[in-house]
Motif scaffolding. Structure first.
Motif, PDB file in Angstrom:
ATOM      1  N   THR A  34      32.562  18.602  -2.820  1.00  0.00           N
ATOM      2  CA  THR A  34      33.683  17.667  -2.970  1.00  0.00           C
ATOM      3  C   THR A  34      33.980  17.426  -4.444  1.00  0.00           C
ATOM      4  N   THR A  35      32.943  17.241  -5.247  1.00  0.00           N
ATOM      5  CA  THR A  35      33.121  16.997  -6.685  1.00  0.00           C
ATOM      6  C   THR A  35      33.732  18.211  -7.375  1.00  0.00           C
ATOM      7  N   VAL A  36      33.222  19.395  -7.058  1.00  0.00           N
ATOM      8  CA  VAL A  36      33.766  20.616  -7.656  1.00  0.00           C
ATOM      9  C   VAL A  36      35.229  20.792  -7.263  1.00  0.00           C
ATOM     10  N   GLY A  37      35.533  20.563  -5.998  1.00  0.00           N
ATOM     11  CA  GLY A  37      36.909  20.705  -5.532  1.00  0.00           C
ATOM     12  C   GLY A  37      37.850  19.724  -6.221  1.00  0.00           C
ATOM     13  N   ARG A  38      37.384  18.480  -6.388  1.00  0.00           N
ATOM     14  CA  ARG A  38      38.225  17.467  -7.039  1.00  0.00           C
ATOM     15  C   ARG A  38      38.494  17.848  -8.496  1.00  0.00           C
ATOM     16  N   GLN A  39      37.475  18.349  -9.186  1.00  0.00           N
ATOM     17  CA  GLN A  39      37.651  18.753 -10.580  1.00  0.00           C
ATOM     18  C   GLN A  39      38.630  19.921 -10.693  1.00  0.00           C
ATOM     19  N   LEU A  40      38.543  20.855  -9.761  1.00  0.00           N
ATOM     20  CA  LEU A  40      39.476  21.975  -9.762  1.00  0.00           C
ATOM     21  C   LEU A  40      40.910  21.499  -9.589  1.00  0.00           C
ATOM     22  N   ARG A  41      41.100  20.590  -8.635  1.00  0.00           N
ATOM     23  CA  ARG A  41      42.452  20.083  -8.380  1.00  0.00           C
ATOM     24  C   ARG A  41      43.010  19.346  -9.603  1.00  0.00           C
ATOM     25  N   MET A  64      43.488  28.679   1.134  1.00  0.00           N
ATOM     26  CA  MET A  64      42.105  28.696   0.654  1.00  0.00           C
ATOM     27  C   MET A  64      41.928  27.770  -0.545  1.00  0.00           C
ATOM     28  N   VAL A  65      42.931  27.716  -1.410  1.00  0.00           N
ATOM     29  CA  VAL A  65      42.868  26.812  -2.566  1.00  0.00           C
ATOM     30  C   VAL A  65      42.730  25.371  -2.084  1.00  0.00           C
ATOM     31  N   TYR A  66      43.542  24.997  -1.087  1.00  0.00           N
ATOM     32  CA  TYR A  66      43.480  23.627  -0.568  1.00  0.00           C
ATOM     33  C   TYR A  66      42.121  23.340   0.095  1.00  0.00           C
ATOM     34  N   LYS A  67      41.572  24.332   0.803  1.00  0.00           N
ATOM     35  CA  LYS A  67      40.268  24.136   1.442  1.00  0.00           C
ATOM     36  C   LYS A  67      39.167  23.883   0.404  1.00  0.00           C
ATOM     37  N   ILE A  68      39.205  24.665  -0.674  1.00  0.00           N
ATOM     38  CA  ILE A  68      38.176  24.512  -1.706  1.00  0.00           C
ATOM     39  C   ILE A  68      38.364  23.206  -2.469  1.00  0.00           C
ATOM     40  N   GLU A  69      39.612  22.895  -2.814  1.00  0.00           N
ATOM     41  CA  GLU A  69      39.860  21.651  -3.533  1.00  0.00           C
ATOM     42  C   GLU A  69      39.559  20.432  -2.670  1.00  0.00           C
ATOM     43  N   GLY A  70      39.693  20.593  -1.353  1.00  0.00           N
ATOM     44  CA  GLY A  70      39.421  19.480  -0.451  1.00  0.00           C
ATOM     45  C   GLY A  70      37.971  19.368  -0.029  1.00  0.00           C
TER      46      GLY A  70
END
Length: 292
Positions: A34-41, A64-70
Motif C-alpha cells: 500500500t505504501t509503495v503504491g501510494r508513493q508511486l501514485r 495494472m497501474v491502478y492495481k499496483i498504485e491501489g
C-alpha cells in the motif's frame, strides 16, 4: 493492434499471473505494498502523468497501474526499475524492491526466516527430503516442481526464491551453530537428474565442512529412531529462549513450552546419537558421488 499495444498487452498478462496478489491476511505485506503504491501514485501525479500514459511508458496497461498504485498487486522489479527511470526518481522507487521482494515470500516462510535469523543454534532433522537450508536452486526447483497439482511457473519461482532467501543464515556474523541430520534415502534420490543430484551432493560437502556446521547422515539400515514420524527443527536464541517444530505429535506447529521443548530435544538428541558422526557422514556423501 500496433506493436507497442501488443507488447503492453503481453507485459500486462505476465504481470497478472498468479502469485503476485497481496495476501489480505498479511498485515505487514499489505502495509508495504500500500505504501509503495501510494508513493508511486503521488510521484506520477506530481509529474503530471495520467495512469494510461504512465502505463504506456512502462509497457503495462492502465488497469495494472491502478492495481499496483491501489495496493492490490505486488509490482515486479522491472516495473519499479522502469518507473524510477520514467519518474526520474533517482533510484528511490527502484530501492523499494528490497521491501517488496520480501512480500513475495509466503508469510510463514518469512516468519521462519526471521526466527532462523535470530537463532544462535539451529538443529534440523529431515526424513523425506534434503533440508531446505541445504538445497541448491536447481534441486529446490525440482522438488517444488514435483508437487501435484503443479504450481504455476511464477508460484514455483516464488517458492524457490523464498527457500533460498532463508540460506542467508550462513552469511551471518557471528555465525550460528547449525546442525543437520539427513536420511540416507533422499541423498540417493537423483532429484532433477544426475547433474543436479551431483551438484547437490557437492554443495552438501561444501556446507558440511564449514566451521559452524555439523552434518550427519542417518543410514537406512539403522534401528528405528524418534524421527520416523517426521521432521524436527530446534532454534535457540541469545536470551536463552527456544522454539521447536515437529511433525507428528506437534503437527508442525511452533512450540515454546519448556515441557514440549524437552521432548523435542530428547528426540533430536537420540537421532543425533544414532546417526553417523560428521566425519563419517561426509565420507559417506563422497562415496555416493563416486558411484555416479
Amino acid at each position: 493492434m500496433t506493436a507497442v499495444e501488443a507488447e503492453a498487452g503481453r507485459l500486462k498478462e505476465e504481470a497478472d499471473e498468479p502469485g503476485w496478489e497481496v495476501d489480505p491476511d498479511d498485515e505487514w505485506g499489505v502495509a508495504v505494498i500500500t505504501t509503495v503504491g501510494r508513493q508511486l501514485r503521488l510521484r506520477r501525479e506530481a509529474a503530471g502523468m495520467r495512469a494510461a500514459d504512465f502505463g504506456r511508458a512502462l509497457g503495462y496497461g492502465e488497469d495494472m497501474v491502478y492495481k499496483i498504485e491501489g495496493g492490490k498487486r505486488i509490482p515486479r522489479q522491472e516495473f519499479l526499475d522502469r518507473a524510477d527511470e520514467v519518474l526520474e526518481a533517482g533510484g528511490l522507487v527502484a530501492a523499494a524492491w528490497e521491501d517488496v521482494k520480501k512480500v513475495r515470500y509466503p508469510r510463514t516462510v518469512r516468519q521462519l526466516g526471521k526466527l532462523e535469523g535470530r537463532a544462535v543454534e539451529i538443529g534440523v532433522y529431515e526424513c523425506n527430503i534434503i533440508a531446505g537450508l541445504l538445497q541448491t536452486p536447481d534441486h529446490a526447483r525440482a522438488v517444488i516442481g514435483a508437487a501435484q497439482p503443479p504450481y504455476s511457473p511464477d508460484d514455483m519461482e516464488r517458492m524457490v526464491a523464498a527457500r533460498l532467501a532463508r540460506q542467508s543464515v550462513f552469511e551471518r556474523d557471528p555465525a550460528p551453530s547449525i546442525h543437520f541430520v539427513l536420511e540416507e534415502a533422499p541423498l540417493r534420490r537423483r532429484v532433477g537428474g544426475t547433474t543436479v543430484w551431483r551438484q547437490q551432493l557437492e554443495h552438501l560437502l561444501e556446507t558440511g565442512r564449514l566451521n559452524n556446521v555439523r552434518l550427519q547422515v542417518m543410514p537406512t539400515d539403522t534401528e528405528p529412531h524418534p524421527g520416523l514420524d517426521g521432521r524436527i527443527e530446534l532454534l535457540k536464541f541469545p536470551d536463552g529462549t527456544a522454539v521447536g517444530r515437529s511433525d507428528g505429535k506437534f503437527n508442525g506447529r511452533p512450540v515454546s513450552d519448556p515441557k514440549q521443548l524437552r521432548i523435542l530435544e530428547l528426540r533430536y538428541g537420540t537421532i543425533r546419537a544414532q546417526a553417523l558422526p560428521p566425519r563419517e557422514s561426509l565420507a559417506f556423501i563422497e562415496e555416493l558421488l563416486g558411484e555416479a
